[in-house]
Design an enzyme around this catalytic site. Structure first.
Site, PDB file in Angstrom:
ATOM      1  N   THR A 267       0.821  -1.208   0.000  1.00 55.66           N
ATOM      2  CA  THR A 267       0.000   0.000   0.000  1.00 55.66           C
ATOM      3  C   THR A 267       0.854   1.256   0.000  1.00 55.66           C
ATOM      4  O   THR A 267       1.956   1.281   0.552  1.00 55.66           O
ATOM      5  CB  THR A 267      -0.886   0.059   1.254  1.00 55.66           C
ATOM      6  OG1 THR A 267      -0.048   0.073   2.422  1.00 55.66           O
ATOM      7  CG2 THR A 267      -1.815  -1.141   1.326  1.00 55.66           C
ATOM      8  N   ASP A 268       0.326   2.311  -0.632  1.00 55.71           N
ATOM      9  CA  ASP A 268       0.868   3.630  -0.340  1.00 55.71           C
ATOM     10  C   ASP A 268       0.587   3.897   1.132  1.00 55.71           C
ATOM     11  O   ASP A 268      -0.276   3.267   1.740  1.00 55.71           O
ATOM     12  CB  ASP A 268       0.223   4.687  -1.234  1.00 55.71           C
ATOM     13  CG  ASP A 268       1.060   5.962  -1.337  1.00 55.71           C
ATOM     14  OD1 ASP A 268       2.006   6.125  -0.531  1.00 55.71           O
ATOM     15  OD2 ASP A 268       0.780   6.792  -2.209  1.00 55.71           O
ATOM     16  N   TYR A 269       1.309   4.840   1.714  1.00 56.72           N
ATOM     17  CA  TYR A 269       1.248   5.029   3.161  1.00 56.72           C
ATOM     18  C   TYR A 269      -0.092   5.599   3.610  1.00 56.72           C
ATOM     19  O   TYR A 269      -0.410   6.756   3.367  1.00 56.72           O
ATOM     20  CB  TYR A 269       2.406   5.904   3.612  1.00 56.72           C
ATOM     21  CG  TYR A 269       3.680   5.119   3.749  1.00 56.72           C
ATOM     22  CD1 TYR A 269       4.008   4.117   2.842  1.00 56.72           C
ATOM     23  CD2 TYR A 269       4.561   5.352   4.801  1.00 56.72           C
ATOM     24  CE1 TYR A 269       5.164   3.371   2.971  1.00 56.72           C
ATOM     25  CE2 TYR A 269       5.728   4.606   4.938  1.00 56.72           C
ATOM     26  CZ  TYR A 269       6.014   3.622   4.022  1.00 56.72           C
ATOM     27  OH  TYR A 269       7.167   2.876   4.158  1.00 56.72           O
ATOM     28  N   ALA A 271      -2.955   4.137   2.585  1.00 60.29           N
ATOM     29  CA  ALA A 271      -3.931   3.883   1.525  1.00 60.29           C
ATOM     30  C   ALA A 271      -4.821   2.688   1.813  1.00 60.29           C
ATOM     31  O   ALA A 271      -5.833   2.505   1.142  1.00 60.29           O
ATOM     32  CB  ALA A 271      -3.230   3.682   0.181  1.00 60.29           C
TER      33      ALA A 271
END
Length: 419
Positions: A267-269, A271
């Site tokens: 995941t993006d941080y 997300a």
């Protein structure tokens, strides 16, 4: 006789997954069978909340291993312009690399950043970024490789090649349609923020399948199928009503299905949203802050049969398979010692890449004679300014300073052809 891994894995008698004669899939299967449910779940979420601040001696992300089984800890670092970890060489903007139209420059850029990240103790770098530069108002457009999906994908593949050849796993991002910024509040030194509708944190990008295939996805596809990237980062936004990190069509149908991606998705941080949707449709690793895949959430999903044991194990298997494929089990951990970084050579490489990006294009009818010779010309295959630039052999000299370990090239899965 079986081949034992020289790294921390080591003991084939007690740990059959340490046998380097086996394929990454076979090794991952053997290790998965030896793990408890709690150990499997522990690998699904990141373990470091403060590394994102980027201070020296920290890591942007950490996924702790399991000593009992010889599973190494994975360390992650940003990013497209250099490691986000104290001081590092300021590399040119990827937009500048894109303007060079030079695979050689992109490959060198990836190699330099990988070398610094490696000497700072990292296994994975969050780069390259290949979202289509459809608007300059997106706060991350400078991290991306331009506005044309085809050269962006080709340059990304070269960048990944340079990075993974240094023994560091690349991470192509942000998958997908993460192309606008919008309005909102941000928390200093944090990827989190409070967006309003239209922010990249919350926007629902409504896009046709044709537009996806022709504009938004080609660079990612090239990064996967030609660059053989080890990891993919899913983005904050929604695509056609479903969050990117829970998107069945993009993550399962397209990425893992059609393109045959066999690495892992993270995941993006911040997300990650819903643990059930994420486990069933999405990422393998919720790297930060690890809330979506925290053990109590995953165990509750399993206990209520909203997520199957097989689905959960598939996420773990992908993480382990990638670590085996890129040699993480079979080498000593990278040490965090920035004093070993060849600063002068990296400054030299950064200047050379920057010069390659200083390109002036003009319209000229094919076959016409120019009024005057151009001030500088870029050769896409050699990636060098003829009026200024370091000789090609010097580029190779820079890359040779940190050769890959013996055996199959670090970061290049067995069977991957040389380019």
């Amino acid at each position: 006789m079986t081949a034992a891994a020289p790294g921390p894995c080591a003991d084939v008698t007690q740990r059959p997954w340490c046998n380097t004669d086996l394929s990454p899939d076979e090794r991952a299967g053997l290790l998965l069978a030896a793990m408890t449910q709690e150990e499997k779940i522990s690998l699904l979420a990141g373990d470091d909340l403060i590394g994102v601040a980027g201070r020296e001696g920290t890591h942007t992300g950490t996924s702790r291993g399991i000593e009992r089984l010889g599973i190494p800890t994975l360390y992650f670092s940003d990013g497209p312009v250099g490691p986000r970890q104290g001081q590092s060489t300021q590399m040119p903007s990827p937009m500048s690399v894109a303007s060079s139209f030079s695979r050689s420059s992109a490959r060198l850029d990836g190699a330099v950043i990988a070398t610094e990240a490696k000497l700072k103790g990292n296994d994975v770098v969050f780069a390259p970024g290949v979202n289509w530069g459809r608007t300059p108002l997106n706060g991350r457009t400078f991290e991306y490789l331009g506005e044309d999906p085809h050269p962006a994908g080709e340059l990304a593949a070269a960048y990944i090649d340079g990075m993974q050849d240094r023994g560091v796993i690349a991470n192509v991002k942000h998958f997908a349609v993460n192309n606008r910024e919008g309005q909102g509040l941000s928390v200093p030194e944090s990827p989190l923020g409070a967006g309003i509708d239209g922010s990249r944190l919350l926007v629902d990008a409504r896009v046709s399948e044709r537009a996806l295939r022709e504009l938004y996805l080609p660079a990612f596809e090239t990064a996967v199928t030609k660059g053989h990237v080890g990891t993919v980062m899913c983005s904050y936004n929604r695509i056609n009503g479903q969050y990117a990190c829970e998107n069945q069509h993009l993550l399962n149908d397209v990425l893992k299905g059609e393109w045959g991606f066999d690495g892992f998705v993270l995941t993006d941080y911040g997300a990650g949203k819903n643990p059930i949707s994420s486990l069933n449709n999405g990422p393998d690793l919720d790297i930060w802050p690890g809330i979506t895949y925290k053990p109590v959430e995953v165990m509750a999903a399993l206990a209520t049969s909203r997520v199957s044991e097989t689905t959960m194990e598939e996420h773990v298997r992908r993480i382990l398979r990638t670590m085996f494929a890129f040699g993480v089990f079979d080498r000593a951990p990278y040490l965090d010692d920035a004093s070993r970084i060849p600063v002068d050579r990296h400054h030299e490489a950064a200047a050379d890449i920057e010069a390659d990006g200083m390109v002036l294009l003009r319209n000229q009818r094919v076959g016409s004679t120019p009024d005057a010779p151009p001030a500088g010309r870029v050769d896409p295959d050699r990636g060098r300014h003829r009026s200024r630039g370091r000789p090609q052999q010097d580029r190779r000299r820079i890359l040779r300073r940190h050769p890959s370990p013996r055996g199959h090239p670090a970061g290049r899965p067995p069977g991957t052809p040389w380019r």
